[in-house]
Design a protein around this motif. Structure first.
Motif, mmCIF file in Angstrom:
data_model
loop_
_atom_site.group_PDB
_atom_site.id
_atom_site.type_symbol
_atom_site.label_atom_id
_atom_site.label_comp_id
_atom_site.label_asym_id
_atom_site.label_seq_id
_atom_site.Cartn_x
_atom_site.Cartn_y
_atom_site.Cartn_z
ATOM 1 N N LYS A 23 0.689 -1.198 -0.016
ATOM 2 C CA LYS A 23 0.098 0.096 0.048
ATOM 3 C C LYS A 23 0.698 1.409 0.085
ATOM 4 C CE LYS A 23 -3.775 -2.336 0.398
ATOM 5 N NZ LYS A 23 -4.639 -2.193 -0.802
ATOM 6 N N ASN A 24 0.254 2.336 -0.521
ATOM 7 C CA ASN A 24 1.149 3.826 -0.829
ATOM 8 C C ASN A 24 1.952 3.979 0.454
ATOM 9 O OD1 ASN A 24 0.273 3.816 -3.487
ATOM 10 N ND2 ASN A 24 -1.389 5.145 -2.828
ATOM 11 N N GLY A 25 1.254 4.281 1.698
ATOM 12 C CA GLY A 25 1.943 4.779 2.941
ATOM 13 C C GLY A 25 3.032 3.788 3.145
ATOM 14 N N ALA A 36 11.556 12.933 -4.773
ATOM 15 C CA ALA A 36 10.326 13.618 -5.636
ATOM 16 C C ALA A 36 9.497 12.705 -5.980
ATOM 17 C CB ALA A 36 10.893 14.247 -6.864
ATOM 18 N N VAL A 37 8.175 13.138 -5.986
ATOM 19 C CA VAL A 37 6.958 12.445 -6.455
ATOM 20 C C VAL A 37 6.343 12.941 -7.552
ATOM 21 C CG1 VAL A 37 4.596 11.421 -5.779
ATOM 22 C CG2 VAL A 37 6.498 11.420 -4.120
ATOM 23 N N VAL A 38 6.294 12.107 -8.838
ATOM 24 C CA VAL A 38 5.934 12.678 -9.980
ATOM 25 C C VAL A 38 4.608 12.102 -10.238
ATOM 26 C CG1 VAL A 38 6.170 13.175 -12.493
ATOM 27 C CG2 VAL A 38 7.984 13.342 -10.792
ATOM 28 N N VAL A 39 3.482 12.673 -10.445
ATOM 29 C CA VAL A 39 2.073 12.196 -10.802
ATOM 30 C C VAL A 39 1.895 12.480 -12.086
ATOM 31 C CG1 VAL A 39 -0.351 11.862 -10.396
ATOM 32 C CG2 VAL A 39 1.198 12.249 -8.466
ATOM 33 N N THR A 88 4.338 7.707 -10.670
ATOM 34 C CA THR A 88 3.042 7.132 -10.691
ATOM 35 C C THR A 88 1.826 7.787 -11.495
ATOM 36 O OG1 THR A 88 1.342 6.244 -9.033
ATOM 37 C CG2 THR A 88 2.076 8.362 -8.636
ATOM 38 N N VAL A 89 0.890 7.212 -11.710
ATOM 39 C CA VAL A 89 -0.333 7.884 -12.070
ATOM 40 C C VAL A 89 -1.595 8.153 -10.999
ATOM 41 C CG1 VAL A 89 -0.102 7.258 -14.737
ATOM 42 C CG2 VAL A 89 -1.237 5.740 -13.241
ATOM 43 N N ASP A 90 -1.190 7.624 -10.067
ATOM 44 C CA ASP A 90 -2.154 7.529 -9.122
ATOM 45 C C ASP A 90 -2.608 9.136 -8.485
ATOM 46 O OD1 ASP A 90 -3.691 7.561 -6.551
ATOM 47 O OD2 ASP A 90 -2.721 5.957 -5.632
ATOM 48 N N LYS A 91 -3.480 9.536 -9.117
ATOM 49 C CA LYS A 91 -3.519 11.210 -8.699
ATOM 50 C C LYS A 91 -4.144 11.405 -7.465
ATOM 51 C CE LYS A 91 -8.209 10.809 -10.961
ATOM 52 N NZ LYS A 91 -8.801 10.662 -12.095
ATOM 53 N N ASN A 92 -4.594 10.500 -6.749
ATOM 54 C CA ASN A 92 -5.001 10.647 -5.381
ATOM 55 C C ASN A 92 -3.789 10.642 -4.537
ATOM 56 O OD1 ASN A 92 -7.812 10.795 -5.860
ATOM 57 N ND2 ASN A 92 -7.766 8.536 -6.019
ATOM 58 N N LEU A 93 -2.740 10.244 -4.524
ATOM 59 C CA LEU A 93 -1.690 10.031 -3.712
ATOM 60 C C LEU A 93 -1.198 11.154 -2.903
ATOM 61 C CD1 LEU A 93 0.563 7.746 -3.068
ATOM 62 C CD2 LEU A 93 2.040 9.135 -4.454
ATOM 63 N N PRO A 94 -1.073 12.509 -3.825
ATOM 64 C CA PRO A 94 -0.775 13.626 -2.889
ATOM 65 C C PRO A 94 -1.748 13.821 -1.847
ATOM 66 C CG PRO A 94 -0.441 14.041 -5.180
ATOM 67 C CD PRO A 94 -1.201 12.469 -5.056
ATOM 68 N N ARG A 95 -3.145 13.646 -2.073
ATOM 69 C CA ARG A 95 -4.076 13.960 -1.039
ATOM 70 C C ARG A 95 -4.099 13.124 -0.082
ATOM 71 N NH1 ARG A 95 -7.123 15.004 -5.836
ATOM 72 N NH2 ARG A 95 -8.195 13.200 -5.571
ATOM 73 N N GLU A 96 -3.857 11.636 -0.325
ATOM 74 C CA GLU A 96 -3.782 10.524 0.651
ATOM 75 C C GLU A 96 -2.738 10.545 1.667
ATOM 76 O OE1 GLU A 96 -4.965 7.192 -1.793
ATOM 77 O OE2 GLU A 96 -7.065 7.982 -2.090
#
Length: 83
Positions: free
Chosen positions: A34-36, A70-73, A53-61
């Protein structure tokens, strides 16, 4: 640059990122995590500069502001390589 591709991305994307060291989440041995927990593993490993990633919810979650990489969405129509 040392890049880690999320498992939701096609592994063939690695071949398109010339001049960089690219690994996928499954290649790193972290499939289905899982992401966390995945973000903590990436941070603790010190092996990557960027997580893609393509997980657009990652920065909110997840809290990504203080990560040592760095995290690139990617904002794309789908997770297909052609897109």
């Amino acid at each position: 640059m040392r890049i880690l591709l999320d498992e939701c991305l096609p592994k063939d994307l690695a071949g398109e990122l010339h001049g960089h060291t690219v690994m996928t989440v499954p290649q790193a041995g972290w499939a289905s995590i899982k992401n966390g927990k995945l973000l903590r593993l990436i941070a603790d490993s010190g092996k990557f500069d960027v997580f893609v990633t393509v997980d657009k919810n990652l920065p909110r979650e997840q809290k990504i502001n203080d990560l040592p990489f760095a995290v690139v969405v990617l904002r794309v129509k789908s997770n297909r390589l052609a897109d």
